[in-house]
Design a protein around this motif. Sequence first.
Motif, short mmCIF file in Angstrom:
data_model
loop_
_atom_site.label_atom_id
_atom_site.label_comp_id
_atom_site.label_asym_id
_atom_site.label_seq_id
_atom_site.Cartn_x
_atom_site.Cartn_y
_atom_site.Cartn_z
N SER A 19 0.85 -1.19 0.00
CA SER A 19 0.00 0.00 0.00
C SER A 19 0.88 1.24 0.00
O SER A 19 1.81 1.36 0.80
N ILE A 20 0.62 2.17 -0.91
CA ILE A 20 1.34 3.44 -0.91
C ILE A 20 0.70 4.34 0.14
O ILE A 20 -0.45 4.75 0.02
N THR A 21 1.46 4.63 1.19
CA THR A 21 0.94 5.41 2.30
C THR A 21 1.29 6.89 2.22
O THR A 21 0.72 7.70 2.94
N GLY A 22 2.26 7.24 1.38
CA GLY A 22 2.64 8.64 1.26
C GLY A 22 3.80 8.82 0.30
O GLY A 22 4.35 7.85 -0.24
N PHE A 23 4.17 10.08 0.11
CA PHE A 23 5.29 10.45 -0.77
C PHE A 23 6.18 11.44 -0.04
O PHE A 23 5.74 12.16 0.86
N GLN A 24 7.44 11.48 -0.46
CA GLN A 24 8.41 12.43 0.10
C GLN A 24 9.09 13.21 -1.02
O GLN A 24 9.17 12.74 -2.16
N LEU A 25 9.63 14.37 -0.65
CA LEU A 25 10.45 15.16 -1.54
C LEU A 25 11.56 15.79 -0.71
O LEU A 25 11.28 16.48 0.27
N PHE A 46 0.66 -1.71 -4.94
CA PHE A 46 1.29 -2.71 -5.78
C PHE A 46 0.76 -4.09 -5.39
O PHE A 46 0.65 -4.40 -4.21
N HIS A 47 0.45 -4.91 -6.38
CA HIS A 47 0.19 -6.33 -6.16
C HIS A 47 1.37 -7.09 -6.74
O HIS A 47 1.75 -6.87 -7.89
N PHE A 48 2.00 -7.97 -5.94
CA PHE A 48 3.20 -8.65 -6.40
C PHE A 48 3.19 -10.13 -6.08
O PHE A 48 2.52 -10.59 -5.14
N THR A 49 3.93 -10.90 -6.86
CA THR A 49 4.20 -12.31 -6.60
C THR A 49 5.66 -12.57 -6.93
O THR A 49 6.21 -12.00 -7.88
N GLY A 50 6.29 -13.43 -6.13
CA GLY A 50 7.69 -13.73 -6.38
C GLY A 50 8.09 -15.08 -5.82
O GLY A 50 7.34 -15.70 -5.04
N THR A 51 9.27 -15.53 -6.21
CA THR A 51 9.86 -16.76 -5.68
C THR A 51 11.32 -16.49 -5.39
O THR A 51 11.92 -15.54 -5.92
N GLY A 52 11.92 -17.33 -4.53
CA GLY A 52 13.32 -17.12 -4.21
C GLY A 52 13.97 -18.34 -3.61
O GLY A 52 13.31 -19.36 -3.35
N THR A 53 15.27 -18.22 -3.37
CA THR A 53 16.07 -19.32 -2.84
C THR A 53 16.99 -18.81 -1.75
O THR A 53 17.67 -17.79 -1.93
N LEU A 54 17.01 -19.49 -0.61
CA LEU A 54 17.96 -19.16 0.45
C LEU A 54 19.32 -19.77 0.13
O LEU A 54 19.40 -20.93 -0.25
N THR A 55 20.36 -18.99 0.33
CA THR A 55 21.72 -19.48 0.14
C THR A 55 22.41 -19.76 1.46
O THR A 55 23.47 -20.38 1.50
N GLN A 56 21.84 -19.28 2.54
CA GLN A 56 22.31 -19.58 3.90
C GLN A 56 21.12 -19.63 4.82
O GLN A 56 20.25 -18.77 4.78
N ASP A 65 14.33 -15.11 -7.16
CA ASP A 65 14.49 -15.71 -8.47
C ASP A 65 13.53 -15.09 -9.48
O ASP A 65 13.88 -14.92 -10.66
N THR A 66 12.33 -14.78 -9.04
CA THR A 66 11.34 -14.09 -9.86
C THR A 66 10.61 -13.07 -9.01
O THR A 66 10.52 -13.22 -7.79
N LEU A 67 10.11 -12.02 -9.63
CA LEU A 67 9.31 -11.02 -8.93
C LEU A 67 8.58 -10.20 -9.98
O LEU A 67 9.20 -9.59 -10.85
N ASN A 68 7.25 -10.22 -9.92
CA ASN A 68 6.43 -9.49 -10.88
C ASN A 68 5.39 -8.67 -10.12
O ASN A 68 4.90 -9.09 -9.07
N TYR A 69 5.04 -7.50 -10.67
CA TYR A 69 4.10 -6.65 -9.96
C TYR A 69 3.26 -5.82 -10.92
O TYR A 69 3.60 -5.64 -12.09
#
Length: 276
Positions: free
Chosen positions: A77-83, A108-118, A134-138
């Motif tokens: 959710s966009i809660t505000g803006f700054q300048l 923004f609506h987003f979906t993503g996938t990922g991998t832990l390396t540690q 690994d992926t991220l789309n919005y």
Amino acid sequence: MKYQALFSRAAFARTLVSVALATAYASASAALPPFTLNPAAVGLDGSAFTADNILLSDFSTVTFSDSTHFSDTGYLSITGFQLGGGNIDAIGLNALPPGGTAGYSLFFHFTGTGTLTQGTGTTVASVPTFGNFDTLNYELIGANGNSTFSTTGNVPAVHTFGTTQTLATGSLLHGIVSSAPYGDGTFVPSAAASLSFAVASGKGDFFVSPKPFYNIALSAFTNTTSTVTAFDGGFTVNEGGGAMNFQAAPVPEPETYALMLAGLGAMGFVARRRKA
């Protein structure tokens, strides 16, 4: 290199937050690329404004499919803006209490996938973890009226009170994730990513300047333990803090911008808390 040998759990958490906040103050003094948006140009009940930073609130769920692979989905959710490091009045944005029909909301609506390396999905509350998206789309969505968000039942949800429209889309260029345990069963997950940014067809009037609009966005999130709830196989973030801005120059090397993004997320969380 074994990071566990360098930091105790509590010390690691304190160090991560300290570095993020120090970078945040450095970032606050640097000029971010400005932009001008005009909600009224696409039928949203608001006025044009100029900003250089977007404040976000994270409502998402991370689910592990095995010990090191995860999916991440939700809403920002966009809660505000700054300048220039200060909050601005984006007239009409979230103008009324949730459920109001005047004003407008952006998220923004987003979906993503990922991998832990540690680390693994079962040890996020006890040892530091690191990994990559690994992926991220919005999609960036505009809605008439004030939208509400939740992670009820571990499922991120949005309730809009007017018509919606897609204003922009994008996908992953590079992204990192981490978590810092606090030694008491709680932990702080963080994430940062550089993303492509493409104005949706027919929505160019919303993005007043620059022309053409930026095509790279940088986002980062640094949460607190109170926003994180673990469940069997994952965790939710409810009203976490973050920020996004745009990149005018080529994307820096991952080693260079990782700390910058961490600072951006910390700055966004602090600014959003002050605004609340």
